[in-house]
Design an enzyme around this catalytic site. Structure first.
Site, short mmCIF file in Angstrom:
data_model
loop_
_atom_site.label_atom_id
_atom_site.label_comp_id
_atom_site.label_asym_id
_atom_site.label_seq_id
_atom_site.Cartn_x
_atom_site.Cartn_y
_atom_site.Cartn_z
N TYR A 195 33.78 26.62 64.75
CA TYR A 195 33.22 26.61 63.40
C TYR A 195 32.24 27.77 63.21
O TYR A 195 32.24 28.43 62.19
CB TYR A 195 32.50 25.28 63.12
CG TYR A 195 32.09 25.16 61.67
CD1 TYR A 195 32.97 24.61 60.73
CD2 TYR A 195 30.86 25.64 61.23
CE1 TYR A 195 32.61 24.54 59.40
CE2 TYR A 195 30.51 25.56 59.89
CZ TYR A 195 31.38 25.01 58.97
OH TYR A 195 31.05 24.95 57.65
N PHE B 110 40.35 45.22 36.90
CA PHE B 110 41.35 44.34 37.47
C PHE B 110 41.05 42.94 36.95
O PHE B 110 39.89 42.59 36.73
CB PHE B 110 41.40 44.38 39.01
CG PHE B 110 42.53 43.53 39.51
CD1 PHE B 110 43.84 43.95 39.31
CD2 PHE B 110 42.31 42.29 40.07
CE1 PHE B 110 44.91 43.12 39.67
CE2 PHE B 110 43.37 41.47 40.43
CZ PHE B 110 44.67 41.90 40.23
N THR B 111 42.09 42.14 36.76
CA THR B 111 41.96 40.84 36.08
C THR B 111 40.86 39.96 36.69
O THR B 111 39.95 39.53 35.98
CB THR B 111 43.31 40.10 36.13
OG1 THR B 111 43.76 40.06 37.49
CG2 THR B 111 44.36 40.81 35.30
N ASP C 250 36.00 48.59 45.13
CA ASP C 250 37.11 47.66 45.31
C ASP C 250 38.13 48.39 46.17
O ASP C 250 38.90 49.22 45.68
CB ASP C 250 37.71 47.24 43.96
CG ASP C 250 38.92 46.32 44.13
OD1 ASP C 250 39.45 46.24 45.25
OD2 ASP C 250 39.33 45.70 43.13
N LYS D 129 46.45 43.17 50.84
CA LYS D 129 47.24 44.35 50.48
C LYS D 129 47.24 45.34 51.64
O LYS D 129 47.92 45.15 52.63
CB LYS D 129 46.68 44.99 49.20
CG LYS D 129 47.02 44.24 47.91
CD LYS D 129 46.12 43.08 47.66
CE LYS D 129 46.20 42.56 46.24
NZ LYS D 129 45.41 41.34 46.07
N ARG E 128 52.30 43.41 33.32
CA ARG E 128 50.94 43.95 33.33
C ARG E 128 50.73 44.60 31.97
O ARG E 128 50.83 45.79 31.80
CB ARG E 128 50.73 44.97 34.46
CG ARG E 128 50.79 44.39 35.85
CD ARG E 128 49.51 43.80 36.40
NE ARG E 128 49.22 42.43 36.06
CZ ARG E 128 48.47 41.62 36.81
NH1 ARG E 128 47.98 42.03 37.95
NH2 ARG E 128 48.19 40.41 36.41
N PHE F 221 47.96 34.94 32.38
CA PHE F 221 49.27 35.43 32.83
C PHE F 221 49.86 34.60 33.96
O PHE F 221 51.07 34.55 34.12
CB PHE F 221 49.18 36.91 33.24
CG PHE F 221 48.13 37.16 34.29
CD1 PHE F 221 46.82 37.39 33.93
CD2 PHE F 221 48.45 37.16 35.64
CE1 PHE F 221 45.84 37.61 34.88
CE2 PHE F 221 47.48 37.38 36.61
CZ PHE F 221 46.17 37.60 36.22
N1 F0G Z 1 41.27 44.00 43.22
C1 F0G Z 1 42.49 44.55 43.08
C2 F0G Z 1 42.62 45.99 42.77
C3 F0G Z 1 43.62 43.74 43.21
O1 F0G Z 1 44.83 44.29 43.07
C4 F0G Z 1 43.47 42.36 43.51
C5 F0G Z 1 44.62 41.49 43.62
C6 F0G Z 1 42.18 41.85 43.66
C7 F0G Z 1 41.10 42.70 43.51
C8 F0G Z 1 41.92 40.39 43.93
O2 F0G Z 1 42.23 40.08 45.23
O3 F0G Z 1 44.14 38.47 45.03
O4 F0G Z 1 42.88 38.75 47.17
O5 F0G Z 1 41.83 37.62 45.26
N2 F0G Z 1 45.76 41.80 43.22
C9 F0G Z 1 46.98 41.04 43.35
C10 F0G Z 1 48.10 41.76 42.65
C11 F0G Z 1 46.88 39.61 42.97
O6 F0G Z 1 49.19 41.20 42.58
O7 F0G Z 1 47.92 42.89 42.22
P1 F0G Z 1 42.81 38.65 45.69
#
Ligand code: F0G
Length: 460
Positions: free
Chosen positions: A74, A126-127, A217, A260, A384, A451
């Site tokens: 842990y 980013f979303t 990021d 990624k 997108r 989305f």
């Molecule tokens: N920043 C970027 C540029 C991303 O592409 C993503 C995730 C995140 C932050 C968030 O990270 O998913 O680990 O919480 N992108 C994925 C995509 C979901 O399909 O582009 P996460």
């Protein structure tokens, strides 16, 4: 004389996973049941899955072997210290807080750094990143160069910031209202476009003048570094590893989705240089993610990440990874399909406005096109565009992004060139029949990140 030679994958295949082949009739039923949202399909209904490059990588034999070395204590897991070492070595940030994935880190950092009424400039949004900034009381301000919004512009570094815009914003709002500038390497929503080192250095100089930190990021930092190596003067002879480090050294903190670049199926982290922010983050992570030495991950996940990081910055790896994306992109360009130029590093982004000029943006062209490609071949892509862009925080109106895209995202080390051929042929075949594609109507809209779960119906 031969000037350039073919790249090939710097690995061979040891284990295979069967794919599922369906008929067009079956796919028409599945996508209808999924509300014409590719996120709502079951993966068994998909043939080639280009929904995302997130968590979909194939791990190496070294990573799988490392999974057996999970120290599932842990507190104080050995794997945490290996991950910390990898982050020090390859990225250089001082302090590490592991999180279950990227948005876990965004959540914690936004809560610590953003106050109500703040403004957070970034090279596009980013979303999840923007949503966490907004939930913490901030307003995102787009400072990406205007070329990034133009799919036809062949600018090599569309991830660059418009520094004049940033300085105007600082003067208008005051530096104390800007907790940090948010910089993504590469810019996902712009089509996987890199930022140049020259722009990042100039950004560093400008923000230093006002005492504003830069948050990085770094989700696809190795891909960005590769594009700098390929296209920016003075970097041809530097290893991707060195360029990655140089990028990180120009920033103060980082959020990472290790799903990624870092070649793992789950994981992320927050890394910072400021001890005070680290102490706050280390305290907050125990509320939302888990203890500060695991942050929602199993020990084995941290071990796989530590190794994934080292593999991700290898020149041979990244050349083949981006090479495969370019291969698909060039095929589509040669077939006359409108895509975002230059070709991105993690996917090929189809320009749905140009592909389906008979649809208005309110008829969700990118959403429709993704559904259509699925019906044609079982290839799963992602919208997108207007659906992903959500609604304005104040007026509640739909945001209307310039870019209305379908993303064909390539998982790392998973598919072969033959798969890319099948994808290109499918997109081409939909393109030949494009005037028959109908728009969609949204019939269900969730409150956050719509989305993922929105549902649609085909227009008559
Ligand atoms: N920043 C970027 C540029 C991303 O592409 C993503 C995730 C995140 C932050 C968030 O990270 O998913 O680990 O919480 N992108 C994925 C995509 C979901 O399909 O582009 P996460």
């Amino acid at each position: 004389m031969q000037t350039s030679r073919s790249w090939a994958e710097p690995y061979k295949i040891k284990m295979v996973e069967p794919l599922f082949i369906t008929t067009r009739e079956e796919r028409e039923t599945y996508i209808k049941e999924a509300g014409y949202n590719t996120f709502l399909l079951r993966s068994r209904q998909v043939y080639i899955d280009l929904l995302t490059d997130s968590g979909t990588s194939a791990m190496s034999d070294r990573q799988w072997a490392a999974m057996m070395m999970g120290d599932e204590a842990y507190a104080g897991s050995e794997n945490f210290y290996h991950l910390e070492e990898a982050i020090h070595k390859y990225y250089g940030y001082k302090y590490l807080v592991p999180t279950h994935q990227g948005r876990g880190a965004e959540h914690i950092l936004s809560k610590i750094m953003i106050k109500d009424g703040d403004f957070v400039p970034g090279n596009m949004y980013f979303t999840t990143t923007r949503l966490h900034q907004e939930l913490a009381g901030g307003t995102f301000v787009d400072i990406i160069i205007k070329e990034a919004h133009d799919p036809e512009s062949t600018h090599l570094f569309k991830g660059d910031c418009d520094l004049q815009r940033l300085e105007d914003l600082i003067k208008e709002k005051g530096a104390d209202k800007i907790p940090y500038v948010s910089i993504a390497t590469t810019v996902n929503m712009a089509g996987g476009q890199p930022i140049s080192m020259a722009n990042l250095k100039a950004l560093r100089a400008l923000t230093a003048k006002y005492g504003i930190p830069i948050v990085h990021d770094m989700t696809r930092v190795a891909e960005n570094a590769y594009m700098i190596q390929q296209n920016e003067k003075g970097y041809q002879d530097k290893a991707v590893k060195q360029i990655v480090r140089e990028i990180c050294d120009l920033t103060d903190a980082a959020t990472m989705s290790a799903k990624k670049d870092a070649l793992v199926n789950i994981g992320g982290f927050l890394a910072v240089n400021d001890e005070e922010i680290f102490n706050q983050a280390r305290n907050m992570v125990v509320i939302y993610e888990g203890l500060h030495t695991y942050g929602g991950l199993a020990g084995r996940d941290m071990e796989a990440m530590a190794i994934g990081i080292s593999e991700s910055v290898s020149d041979d790896h990244i050349r083949a990874r981006v090479g495969q994306v370019l291969y698909l992109g060039k095929k589509l360009l040669n077939a006359g399909v409108p895509i975002v130029k230059p070709i991105g590093t993690h996917g090929v982004f189809i320009d749905a406005k140009k592909f389906l000029p008979h649809l208005t943006q309110e008829q969700f062209p990118a959403q429709s096109l993704a559904a259509e490609i699925y019906e044609d071949s079982g290839v799963r892509a992602m919208e997108r565009g207007i659906v992903s862009a959500g609604r304005d925080k104040i007026t509640g109106e739909n945001n209307h992004p310039e870019l209305e895209l379908v993303r064909l995202t390539i998982p790392r080390r998973v598919y072969t060139q033959a798969h890319m051929d099948v994808v290109a042929e499918s997109v081409q075949s939909v393109y030949n029949e494009r005037d028959k594609v109908k728009g969609l109507k949204m019939i269900y809209e969730p409150e956050y990140l719509r989305f993922f779960q929105a549902r649609f119906e085909k227009l008559g």
